[in-house]
Design an enzyme around this catalytic site. Sequence first.
Site, PDB file in Angstrom:
ATOM      1  N   CYS A   1       0.812  -1.225   0.000  1.00 18.55           N
ATOM      2  CA  CYS A   1       0.000   0.000   0.000  1.00 18.55           C
ATOM      3  C   CYS A   1       0.842   1.270   0.000  1.00 18.55           C
ATOM      4  O   CYS A   1       0.608   2.182  -0.803  1.00 18.55           O
ATOM      5  CB  CYS A   1      -0.995   0.005   1.155  1.00 18.55           C
ATOM      6  SG  CYS A   1      -0.275   0.043   2.819  1.00 18.55           S
TER       7      CYS A   1
ATOM      8  N   HIS B   1      -2.598   0.791   7.078  1.00 15.16           N
ATOM      9  CA  HIS B   1      -2.941   0.803   5.653  1.00 15.16           C
ATOM     10  C   HIS B   1      -3.185   2.233   5.184  1.00 15.16           C
ATOM     11  O   HIS B   1      -3.680   3.064   5.936  1.00 15.16           O
ATOM     12  CB  HIS B   1      -4.190  -0.046   5.433  1.00 15.16           C
ATOM     13  CG  HIS B   1      -4.478  -0.359   4.005  1.00 15.16           C
ATOM     14  ND1 HIS B   1      -3.594  -1.033   3.196  1.00 15.16           N
ATOM     15  CD2 HIS B   1      -5.557  -0.078   3.237  1.00 15.16           C
ATOM     16  CE1 HIS B   1      -4.132  -1.171   1.989  1.00 15.16           C
ATOM     17  NE2 HIS B   1      -5.315  -0.590   1.984  1.00 15.16           N
TER      18      HIS B   1
ATOM     19  N   HIS C   1      -6.052   1.528  -3.676  1.00 16.32           N
ATOM     20  CA  HIS C   1      -5.028   1.074  -2.735  1.00 16.32           C
ATOM     21  C   HIS C   1      -4.501  -0.280  -3.174  1.00 16.32           C
ATOM     22  O   HIS C   1      -5.065  -0.917  -4.067  1.00 16.32           O
ATOM     23  CB  HIS C   1      -5.610   0.972  -1.323  1.00 16.32           C
ATOM     24  CG  HIS C   1      -6.744  -0.008  -1.215  1.00 16.32           C
ATOM     25  ND1 HIS C   1      -6.712  -1.090  -0.386  1.00 16.32           N
ATOM     26  CD2 HIS C   1      -7.940  -0.083  -1.855  1.00 16.32           C
ATOM     27  CE1 HIS C   1      -7.822  -1.775  -0.496  1.00 16.32           C
ATOM     28  NE2 HIS C   1      -8.599  -1.185  -1.392  1.00 16.32           N
TER      29      HIS C   1
END
Length: 176
Positions: free
Chosen positions: A83, A136, A148
């Site tokens: 990510c 994240h 993402h």
Amino acid sequence: MTPSEQIQEWALEHNNFSSAAPLEEAPKEKGLTYKDSLFYNYYSQSLGLRLDYDEDKALLETVADWIGTPYRSGGNSQRGTDCSGFVSRVYKQVYGIKLTHSSRSMFHEVDRVSKNAMETGDLVFFRRGPGKPIYHVGIYLEDGKFIHAASNGGVMINSLMSPYYKKNFYAAGRVN
């Protein structure tokens, strides 16, 4: 074939009234050209977003190229990315901004914005509960959706309203 020609070809293919909805016209007050209208319609349909016709074109083109890239922990290329690797590469390519390769560090590099004030290109951060660390990061696109690199599917677009991301959303931030 140039990107402009690809967009025009796509528009002709998708403007078949028997199989697809006609292209929307750009709002007249935006003062956009027909070419701009084709561009936004193409990315609206290919990314599954309802666009406002003023989003960053370079960002839309760049993230569209990354869709489907596999997840790879520690990676930051289109052969495999995590990510923060994805976010840092997109920001470098589109804006010339170098971000760290860590979602937690990125969180400290942004100015917070409220969820209802998010704009295309803002970063969205997630954690698994109060007091837990950020784990994240993604890039907000439009219409409640973000892109993402997910560990269970690679680079993809999801809704912030899906149960998992709604539960784990922590904050949004804008890079200066």
